[in-house]
Design a protein around this motif. Structure first.
Motif, mmCIF file in Angstrom:
data_model
loop_
_atom_site.group_PDB
_atom_site.id
_atom_site.type_symbol
_atom_site.label_atom_id
_atom_site.label_comp_id
_atom_site.label_asym_id
_atom_site.label_seq_id
_atom_site.Cartn_x
_atom_site.Cartn_y
_atom_site.Cartn_z
ATOM 1 N N MET A 166 0.804 -1.227 0.000
ATOM 2 C CA MET A 166 0.000 0.000 0.000
ATOM 3 C C MET A 166 0.837 1.276 0.000
ATOM 4 N N ILE A 167 2.135 1.180 0.318
ATOM 5 C CA ILE A 167 2.939 2.412 0.272
ATOM 6 C C ILE A 167 3.331 2.746 -1.159
ATOM 7 N N GLU A 168 3.146 1.778 -2.084
ATOM 8 C CA GLU A 168 3.503 1.955 -3.490
ATOM 9 C C GLU A 168 4.944 2.461 -3.592
ATOM 10 N N ASN A 169 5.168 3.634 -4.194
ATOM 11 C CA ASN A 169 6.539 4.149 -4.302
ATOM 12 C C ASN A 169 6.721 5.434 -3.496
ATOM 13 N N GLU A 170 5.978 5.549 -2.383
ATOM 14 C CA GLU A 170 5.993 6.763 -1.579
ATOM 15 C C GLU A 170 6.555 6.484 -0.186
ATOM 16 N N LEU A 171 7.798 6.868 0.035
ATOM 17 C CA LEU A 171 8.440 6.631 1.331
ATOM 18 C C LEU A 171 7.696 7.293 2.480
ATOM 19 N N ASP A 172 7.123 8.466 2.233
ATOM 20 C CA ASP A 172 6.468 9.194 3.313
ATOM 21 C C ASP A 172 5.276 8.433 3.891
ATOM 22 N N ARG A 173 4.741 7.490 3.131
ATOM 23 C CA ARG A 173 3.625 6.709 3.666
ATOM 24 C C ARG A 173 4.070 5.842 4.846
ATOM 25 N N ILE A 174 5.348 5.518 4.913
ATOM 26 C CA ILE A 174 5.870 4.798 6.085
ATOM 27 C C ILE A 174 5.711 5.673 7.319
ATOM 28 N N ASP A 175 6.078 6.948 7.197
ATOM 29 C CA ASP A 175 5.931 7.885 8.303
ATOM 30 C C ASP A 175 4.459 8.028 8.705
ATOM 31 N N ILE A 176 3.594 8.114 7.704
ATOM 32 C CA ILE A 176 2.166 8.290 7.982
ATOM 33 C C ILE A 176 1.614 7.080 8.725
ATOM 34 N N LEU A 177 1.951 5.872 8.265
ATOM 35 C CA LEU A 177 1.476 4.669 8.941
ATOM 36 C C LEU A 177 1.988 4.616 10.378
ATOM 37 N N TYR A 178 3.240 4.996 10.576
ATOM 38 C CA TYR A 178 3.784 5.041 11.934
ATOM 39 C C TYR A 178 3.005 6.045 12.776
ATOM 40 N N GLY A 179 2.762 7.212 12.198
ATOM 41 C CA GLY A 179 2.016 8.235 12.922
ATOM 42 C C GLY A 179 0.613 7.807 13.288
ATOM 43 N N LEU A 180 0.012 6.947 12.466
ATOM 44 C CA LEU A 180 -1.340 6.455 12.735
ATOM 45 C C LEU A 180 -1.347 5.236 13.656
ATOM 46 N N GLY A 181 -0.161 4.737 14.031
ATOM 47 C CA GLY A 181 -0.117 3.676 15.029
ATOM 48 C C GLY A 181 0.561 2.384 14.624
ATOM 49 N N ILE A 182 0.872 2.209 13.341
ATOM 50 C CA ILE A 182 1.496 0.959 12.904
ATOM 51 C C ILE A 182 2.927 0.889 13.428
ATOM 52 N N ARG A 183 3.270 -0.210 14.103
ATOM 53 C CA ARG A 183 4.598 -0.355 14.684
ATOM 54 C C ARG A 183 5.403 -1.505 14.087
ATOM 55 N N MET A 184 4.785 -2.292 13.217
ATOM 56 C CA MET A 184 5.515 -3.345 12.502
ATOM 57 C C MET A 184 4.894 -3.508 11.130
ATOM 58 N N MET A 185 5.753 -3.729 10.121
ATOM 59 C CA MET A 185 5.246 -3.899 8.762
ATOM 60 C C MET A 185 6.068 -4.961 8.039
ATOM 61 N N GLY A 186 5.368 -5.855 7.354
ATOM 62 C CA GLY A 186 6.029 -6.779 6.451
ATOM 63 C C GLY A 186 6.388 -6.068 5.159
ATOM 64 N N LEU A 187 7.083 -6.753 4.275
ATOM 65 C CA LEU A 187 7.498 -6.133 3.015
ATOM 66 C C LEU A 187 6.612 -6.577 1.861
ATOM 67 N N ALA A 188 6.775 -7.796 1.387
ATOM 68 C CA ALA A 188 5.926 -8.306 0.307
ATOM 69 C C ALA A 188 5.066 -9.432 0.860
ATOM 70 N N PHE A 189 3.756 -9.356 0.645
ATOM 71 C CA PHE A 189 2.854 -10.402 1.115
ATOM 72 C C PHE A 189 2.592 -11.378 -0.025
ATOM 73 N N ASP A 190 3.439 -12.388 -0.139
ATOM 74 C CA ASP A 190 3.346 -13.458 -1.144
ATOM 75 C C ASP A 190 3.682 -12.965 -2.552
ATOM 76 N N TYR A 191 2.979 -11.925 -3.021
ATOM 77 C CA TYR A 191 3.266 -11.360 -4.345
ATOM 78 C C TYR A 191 4.297 -10.232 -4.225
ATOM 79 N N SER A 192 5.082 -10.045 -5.243
ATOM 80 C CA SER A 192 6.105 -8.997 -5.238
ATOM 81 C C SER A 192 5.473 -7.618 -5.402
ATOM 82 N N ASN A 193 6.203 -6.589 -4.975
ATOM 83 C CA ASN A 193 5.721 -5.215 -5.109
ATOM 84 C C ASN A 193 6.905 -4.273 -5.316
ATOM 85 N N TYR A 194 6.692 -2.986 -5.134
ATOM 86 C CA TYR A 194 7.766 -2.005 -5.326
ATOM 87 C C TYR A 194 8.952 -2.249 -4.387
ATOM 88 N N VAL A 195 8.668 -2.849 -3.228
ATOM 89 C CA VAL A 195 9.674 -2.946 -2.176
ATOM 90 C C VAL A 195 10.521 -4.204 -2.295
#
Length: 412
Positions: A166-195
Motif C-alpha cells: 500500500m505504500i507503493e513508491n511513496e516513502l512518506d507513507r511509512i511515516d504516515i502509517l507510523y504516525g497512525l499507530g502501525i509499529r511493525m510492517m512486512g514487506l511483500a505479502f506473497d506477491y512482489s511489489n515495489y519494495v
C-alpha cells in the motif's frame, strides 16, 4: 491469567447494530472444537500459573478478531470494514501484548483486490476507534506500554500490517502509517511489489530480492522506528534486508523448512541471518502453514518441534512465538480462504507440503493444532508445554516475551 478488568464490552458496542453497521453471524463461544489443556502434575500446575502471572507475555503475530460463522459471509464482512476484535478472548488470555496484523489482503472496503492505501487506513481507523471505546485493551506505541499493561492487568495491542504494497513508491507513507499507530510492517505479502519479492517467487529466476526502492524503505523504517517483518518475502529478500538494516529484523510467524518443506517456512540460512541482526523468530501455528513432518498428527507438539529446532539453530535468545491464530471456526475458515484448486500456484507452492507420504496433503486436511485453536487457548498451552518439557524459569521468560522486548528496544 485472565484479565479481571474486562467489563464485558463487545466490538462496536458504542454504535447501533443494523443501523450504523451491518451485523453478521459471529461465534458465541471462543472455542469451536473441544478445549484442550497440556496435562501437568500438581507441582507443574503451580509453576505454570506462577509463570503465567509473573512473565510479560507477548504474541508476535495474531488476528485476534472473530470470523463469521458462515463462510459465504466472509467477503461482505470484510467489505464492511468493521471486523470485531475479541475483547473477551483477549481478556481471558494470559497475554500482556498482542501484535494485531489487521486484515491485510482481506482489506477490501474500497477495492476488491486488497492492499490498497485507502483500505489499510479504513481498517486501521475503524479498529482503533473501537479500541478507544473500551478499557481492557490499550493501544501500544512503545515497549513501556507493554510493561505498563503487564503491571496494570491490561492487554497492549500493537497495530501491524503484513505487507508494504500500500505504500507503493511513496516513502512518506511509512511515516504516515507510523504516525497512525502501525509499529511493525512486512514487506511483500506473497506477491512482489515495489519494495521486495514475495514468496511466490522463491526458488525462481524472478526472485529479485530487495529492490532499490526497497533499500530506501528499509532505511526509512529504521529511522522512524518501524519494526520489519520478512515472513511473506523471499529468501533473497530476507538476506538482502539483513545486510541493509541497521536495526534487528524479524520473522514474526514462521517455522523451519527442514521440518515442513514449503516456501512459508524459513531456511536455516535466513533464520541465522535474522538472528545475526539481533532479531527474533516467532513460531507460527496457523493451520494451513505448518505442521511437522516428524509426526502424523497435528497438535501443539508438532508446533513445538519447530520451536526446539530453531532454538538449537540460532539460540533461545532469538526465539519467541507468533501463533497467527483467530477466533472462529478454523476448520471452515481456512479451506474457504485457501481453496484446494488444482494448479493454484499460491496454495500449492506456499501452503501445501510437497513431502510425500505425509498425512496432510491439502489445506483442508489441517485444522487448528490440538491445544492451539485460538490465541487464548494457544498461549495458556505454550506456558504449560514449556513447563512440562523442563525449560527453566529464565528460558520461559525469554521466549514468552523478553526476547521480543529486548529486540524492540533497539528498534522502537
Amino acid at each position: 491469567m485472565p484479565h479481571n478488568r474486562y467489563n464485558g464490552y463487545e466490538a462496536y458496542q458504542y454504535l447501533d447494530e443494523d443501523d450504523d453497521y451491518k451485523t453478521f453471524s459471529l461465534p458465541d463461544e471462543l472455542h469451536n472444537g473441544e478445549p484442550y489443556q497440556v496435562p501437568l502434575d500438581e507441582d507443574e500446575e503451580v509453576r505454570a500459573q506462577q509463570l503465567g502471572e509473573e512473565c510479560t507475555i507477548v504474541s508476535f503475530h495474531e488476528h485476534p478478531f472473530y470470523f463469521p460463522l458462515e463462510t459465504d459471509e466472509i467477503a461482505e464482512y470484510f467489505n464492511e470494514g468493521r471486523v470485531h476484535t475479541s475483547y473477551e478472548g483477549l481478556a481471558e488470555s494470559n497475554l500482556d501484548a498482542v501484535f494485531d496484523h489487521l486484515i491485510n489482503d482481506y482489506g477490501t472496503v474500497r477495492s476488491p483486490n486488497g492492499w490498497q492505501w485507502d483500505d489499510t487506513i479504513y481498517d486501521l481507523g475503524h479498529r482503533l476507534c473501537d479500541l478507544a471505546h473500551q478499557d481492557c485493551v490499550i493501544r501500544c506505541e512503545s515497549v513501556d506500554d507493554i510493561r505498563y499493561a503487564h503491571e496494570e492487568d491490561l492487554v497492549s495491542l500493537v497495530p501491524a500490517v503484513e505487507g508494504a504494497g500500500m505504500i507503493e513508491n511513496e516513502l512518506d507513507r511509512i511515516d504516515i502509517l507510523y504516525g497512525l499507530g502501525i509499529r511493525m510492517m512486512g514487506l511483500a505479502f506473497d506477491y512482489s511489489n515495489y519494495v521486495a519479492s514475495g514468496i511466490l517467487e522463491n526458488d525462481s529466476e524472478k526472485d529479485g530480492g530487495l529492490t532499490a526502492f526497497g533499500e530506501e524503505a528499509i532505511k526509512r523504517m529504521n529511522k522512524v522506528g518501524m519494526a520489519i517483518d520478512l515472513c511473506h518475502s523471499t529468501d533473497q529478500t530476507a538476506l538482502d534486508v539483513c545486510a541493509v538494516s541497521d536495526k534487528p529484523v524479524f520473522f514474526n510467524h514462521a517455522g523451519a523448512r527442514e521440518l515442513w518443506s514449503t516456501n512459508r517456512m524459513k531456511s536455516d540460512e535466513c533464520m541465522k541471518a535474522v538472528a545475526d541482526t539481533g532479531g527474533v523468530i516467532g513460531i507460527t501455528a496457523a493451520p494451513p502453514n505448518i505442521t511437522s513432518s516428524k509426526r502424523d498428527d497435528h497438535t501443539i507438539d508438532a508446533i513445538m518441534d519447530h520451536f526446539e529446532y530453531i532454538v538449537d539453530l540460532v539460540g533461545i535468545e532469538h526465539v519467541a512465538f507468533g501463533p497467527d491464530l483467530l477466533y472462529g471456526d478454523d476448520d471452515s475458515v481456512y479451506p474457504a480462504y485457501f481453496p484446494d484448486k488444482e494448479g493454484d500456484r499460491k496454495v500449492e507452492t506456499i501452503y501445501n507440503s510437497p513431502k510425500e507420504g505425509h498425512g496432510f496433503s491439502t489445506v483442508s486436511d489441517m485444522g487448528a493444532p490440538k491445544g492451539m485453536e485460538n490465541p487464548t487457548e494457544a498461549w495458556e498451552n505454550i506456558v504449560r508445554w514449556l513447563v512440562k518439557n523442563g525449560y527453566s524459569d529464565e528460558e520461559i521468560e525469554m521466549v514468552l516475551g523478553e526476547n521480543i522486548l529486548t529486540a524492540l528496544e533497539k528498534v522502537w
